[in-house]
Write an enzyme that holds these catalytic residues in place. Sequence first.
Site, short mmCIF file in Angstrom:
data_model
loop_
_atom_site.label_atom_id
_atom_site.label_comp_id
_atom_site.label_asym_id
_atom_site.label_seq_id
_atom_site.Cartn_x
_atom_site.Cartn_y
_atom_site.Cartn_z
N TYR A 190 -8.25 -21.53 -0.92
CA TYR A 190 -9.31 -20.86 -0.17
C TYR A 190 -9.39 -19.41 -0.62
O TYR A 190 -8.38 -18.72 -0.70
CB TYR A 190 -9.00 -20.92 1.32
N ASP A 285 -5.41 -14.45 -6.21
CA ASP A 285 -5.81 -14.17 -4.83
C ASP A 285 -4.53 -14.03 -4.02
O ASP A 285 -3.91 -15.01 -3.62
CB ASP A 285 -6.70 -15.29 -4.29
N LYS A 313 -5.17 -9.10 4.68
CA LYS A 313 -4.13 -9.39 5.67
C LYS A 313 -3.10 -8.26 5.82
O LYS A 313 -3.40 -7.28 6.48
CB LYS A 313 -3.50 -10.75 5.35
C1 LIG Z 1 -7.30 -15.36 4.41
C2 LIG Z 1 -7.60 -15.55 3.00
C3 LIG Z 1 -8.81 -15.15 2.43
C4 LIG Z 1 -9.95 -14.64 3.26
O1 LIG Z 1 -9.66 -13.45 3.91
P1 LIG Z 1 -10.56 -13.01 5.16
O2 LIG Z 1 -10.05 -11.67 5.52
O3 LIG Z 1 -10.34 -14.06 6.21
O4 LIG Z 1 -11.98 -13.00 4.70
C5 LIG Z 1 -8.98 -15.27 1.07
N1 LIG Z 1 -8.00 -15.76 0.29
C6 LIG Z 1 -6.82 -16.17 0.80
C7 LIG Z 1 -5.77 -16.69 -0.12
C8 LIG Z 1 -6.58 -16.10 2.16
O5 LIG Z 1 -5.42 -16.54 2.66
#
Ligand SMILES: *Cc1c(COP(=O)(O)O)cnc(C)c1O
Length: 473
Positions: A190, A285, A313
């Site tokens: 994701y 990511d 995060k």
């Molecule tokens: C949480 C997450 C996102 C998205 O971040 P948001 O702040 O919710 O938009 C993208 N990539 C990874 C790997 C994530 O865990």
Amino acid sequence: MIESMGLGGGASSYYYIPEASGKSSWCGCRMQQVSLNNHNNNNNLNLSLANSQQAFTAALDLMPGGVNSPVRAFKSVGGQPIFIHSAKGSRMWDIDANQYIDYVGSWGPAIIGHSHPKVLAALAETMQKGTSFGAPCLLENTLAQMVIAAVPSIEMVRFVNSGTEACMGALRLARAFTGKPKIIKFEGCYHGHADSLLVKAGSGVATLGLPDSPGVPKAATSDTLTAPYNHISAVENLFHHHKGDIAAVILEPVVGNSGFILPKPDFLAAIRKITEENDSLLIFDEVMTGFRLAYGGAQEYFGIVPDLTTLGKIIGGGLPVGAYGGRRNIMEMVAPAGAVYQAGTLSGSPLAMAAGIETMKIIREPGSYEYLDKITGELVNGIVEAGKRAGHPMCGGHINGMFGFFFTEGPVNNFADAKKSDAHKFARFYWGMLEEGVYFAPSQFEAGFTSLAHTPDDIQFTIAAAHKVLSNI
Ligand SMILES: *Cc1c(COP(=O)(O)O)cnc(C)c1O
């Protein structure tokens, strides 16, 4: 060294308990004793959730599905979500005054525990000067310096407001830098909810059983190629069939969005090599893994340096933040240094910068990741062992403060393997643990998180609860 804010922490063990019990009160933390019942919904639990149920009924009328982010709605475990009143250290309290040991940590940011006094103090001080200026402030320089010093691939960084934005920005930049149209992502990874990345995107989508989202035009995803995670030859095939067209490979260096899945020993190095050979960029990511697996993220942990990195995060310390960064010659293409447009009214918000700076100062103290490794290893081994002793096929793993387990024998190397996990059993486990006062992510397809505030006693309590629950489901 380690700041422990869990139970038994002397004065700091006095936390606010909400009004739901009839009146507000300050009291010492004691685990709510509730007995186990096997239910996969919360209609007839021994846990009283009357206030949450009432709030959710109201919310359903106000917001789609009653929530502002889908996995919060508890769809994959049945029943209704729990409304949180407050959180401190390793604990959360709901609006019915039930207490939980929290292994979600706001989905990752809370790596030093909730409501850390130093973060709250920094926020209070910063807030006095104003909450947003739409002009540069010194806190942005400070956090940028810290991120650049910490993350091997990052020489320059751009702050945004979410991980979604960070991934959108990184992709646009990768396409601009390479002049190529296509990207490769992996099934079950994701990268936020931008159109072009909403293909085989893991937990949120998987939980709802939506293969793709309506409303995403075909044109938006036609340049998005996918491969199974840990499958090097599938990636080689894509590079072969789309020679000269691939701008970037984006991946979660450890997957957290289809449960916890490790890269096979050679996987990341192989992808690094393929991207280099084809003049494509490698994007890690690290929105979840950044400052979670190690202070320098997965790239430090595995010793593989990507071209671009996305963060979020933890770097916001619980406030909305994202960031993308990488080599200077790539980042200087971003406006206004370069022509690749990307902007944000609240980007670099002083409050988010302040919370991120304090969080990072605490997590970078010597011993932090060793402590997370120790407690998280004990936790996962304890749970999996409890499952096996009760006759459930289970597997699990962790790296420092990130973990996961599945109700399947394993090994789990990709999303297809993860889907073999017994989701019904997970749901029964989930509600059983909730009754015991343990809050996990309400989906089999999410990683779990520990924090510096989780004490060895928290871990032992959780393992004991798991023994009880797993022998009854
Ligand atoms: C949480 C997450 C996102 C998205 O971040 P948001 O702040 O919710 O938009 C993208 N990539 C990874 C790997 C994530 O865990």
